[in-house]
Design a protein around this motif. Structure first.
Motif: not given
Lengths: 405, 107
Positions: A359, A355-356, B41, B29, A351, B46, A346-348, B71, A340-341, B43, A276, B74, B39, A116, A111-113
């Motif tokens: 970054r 990715q975090m 996009g 944005i 994804v 993040c 990837g996406t969906g 999310m 953005l985008g 989904n 970033r 978090a 970030e 971090r 998770s993002p937490a």
């Protein structure tokens, strides 16, 4: 009752080239333009696949997972037939509902937490490497900075010991080639990796995981039944194979683009919080995983064309990320643009889960460089390696200088 | 076109209008709102487009999907009962005037 009519749209236009020939792999930007110009989606007879490089179509093929399945593999080779029979990857190469369950567990573990929480370690390692390199003034950023950095922080976060980590580089190379056809590039890369596989596989064993890493957490999720035990090792492998070379690629490309676009480096020096942004814009332009594959499920109409069932689709993320219909001045490295985008991750539903992490890695390296050097410039010619699907620098000679010196 | 009021992280109030169906994150944005990153996009991967939604509008939003819920567990700034990911809020006519406040941190 009338029989169903054979109607509908025409087949996509034919693009009679080999995207995996050296000619195109040496000049990916040219391939991207050829692919986009040939149509919204095309058929490539050489590999019996569809291919698309337009932003709108790449974006929608990734979003429409029911039509564009991942379950037959995200490589060009179909995992259920032909030469490449293998077990699909446990997270990347599955469709819902299996995918949803696995992703939910992994989202918690990564998770993002949690990510971090790694910031301090990542920044300390970047600081250590950069502080040692800056007094040298000239160095190769790939071999001396980015590779050592990624080989340190990612396996540390996972909980691997230090022994043999350099083997992850040829294994990463194989990952990029294995997504494409079984051509000479792939076979050569496979030969190089063969003697390393015993080492690699031993690293996913439960006993090999150091406490506190996310490898251990994945094993623990198998105790509670959240993850089937037989999927644990393939999962850990997926993270290492997916996260090593792409991470090195993204950061190296960012440094290359900053060093060769001095106006952008100056902007960043004046406004370090754009770090970033500088990273994401580099991923847009020099997308580490240039293409990923899907497989049509059923016959359906897409982008005005009729697609056949069970055909591989090359989704060229890199071409979409330079599509002039989506991006103004698409080939320009511009750290102030909105990325953005972009579809580098990837996406969906599939994804990129890391990715975090990526970054954070990019930001840690750039933060250390911004603190230690005023000058960041090219000191010779950069070199990319040839790969079926990866965009990867292997050498990046840089010169740095601190005003203080 | 419905109106959205963003309270940026420095307390600055910015009113913008946008087309129905657009996610609030994208609107933020496009309008350079200080305090929303987005970030991944859009989904729900993040947690960097976290916002606090005005209580008067909160009930008008569909409940978070499981991915958003995860999310929200978090987020960088504290999760409050009115926390949402702005990428998962699609603007509608009904939401005209919605006020969303940016948290102090996103990553």
């Amino acid at each position: 009752m009338a029989a169903p009519r054979e109607v509908g749209a025409e087949a996509p236009p034919v693009l009679d080239i080999d995207p995996f020939s050296n000619e195109y792999l040496e000049n990916p930007t040219r391939f991207h333009a050829v692919l986009r110009d040939a149509g919204r989606i095309v058929y490539v007879p050489k590999h019996e696949m569809y291919a698309t490089g337009r932003y709108v179509e790449v974006q929608s093929s990734f979003s429409e997972w029911k039509n564009f399945s991942s379950a037959a593999g995200t490589s060009l080779c179909h995992v259920q037939k032909g030469l490449a029979l293998r077990t699909p990857g446990p997270i990347v190469e599955v469709d819902p509902p299996d995918h949803t369950k696995m992703r939910t567990t992994l989202n918690r573990i990564l998770s993002p937490a949690v990510i971090r929480g790694w910031r301090e370690q990542f920044e300390a390692e970047a600081e250590r490497l950069v502080a040692a390199l800056v007094p040298k003034s000239e160095f190769d950023a790939v071999a001396e900075l980015v590779e050592p950095f990624i080989l340190k922080v990612l396996p540390d976060a996972m909980g691997l010991d230090d022994e043999g980590r350099e083997h992850l580089l040829p294994i990463g190379d194989l990952t990029g080639n294995a997504l494409g056809p079984r051509n000479e590039l792939f076979l050569e890369s496979e030969r190089r990796v063969a003697p390393l596989m015993a080492w690699f596989n031993s690293k996913f064993e439960r006993a090999a995981m150091l406490p506190g890493g996310f490898g251990e957490k994945i094993w623990q999720a198998s105790d509670t039944g959240e993850i089937e035990p037989e999927k644990v090792m393939p999962l850990i492998r997926t993270f290492l194979r997916g996260g090593t070379d792409t991470g090195i690629s993204g950061i190296s490309s960012m440094l290359w683009l900053l060093a060769s676009n001095q106006d952008q480096w100056s902007l960043l020096k004046a406004e370090p919080k754009l770090a970033r942004q500088a990273f994401d814009e580099a991923l847009r332009l020099e997308t580490p995983a240039q293409s990923l594959f899907r497989t049509t499920r059923g016959s359906f109409e897409f982008a005005g064309y009729q697609l056949k069932d069970d055909v591989k689709v090359m989704c060229c993320l890199a071409a979409a990320n330079r599509d002039p219909a989506k991006w103004a001045d698409a080939d320009k490295y511009d750290i102030k643009r909105s990325t953005l985008g972009h579809v580098a991750f990837g996406t969906g539903i599939h994804v990129c889960i890391g990715q975090m992490v990526a970054r954070l890695e990019g930001e840690a390296i750039l933060g250390a460089l911004l603190r230690h050097t005023d000058v960041l410039e090219m000191n010779g010619q950069q070199t990319h390696k040839l790969s079926n699907t990866a965009r990867r620098l292997v050498s990046l000679p840089l010169r740095v200088k601190s005003k203080a010196n | 076109m419905p109106k959205i009021v963003f309270i940026e992280l420095d307390g600055n109030r910015k009113e913008v209008t946008a087309t129905s169906g657009t996610p609030l994150m994208n609107i933020a944005i496009e309008n350079d709102i200080n305090g929303i990153l987005g970030e991944c996009g859009g989904n729900a991967a993040c947690a960097t487009c976290h916002v606090y939604v005005d209580e008067n509008y909160l009930g008008l939003l569909p409940a978070p999907e499981p991915a958003e819920e995860q999310m929200l567990e978090a987020t960088s700034s504290e999760r409050l009962p009115n926390s949402r990911l702005s990428c998962q809020i699609l603007l509608t006519e009904e939401l005209d005037g919605i006020v969303v406040t940016c948290p102090m941190t996103q990553n």
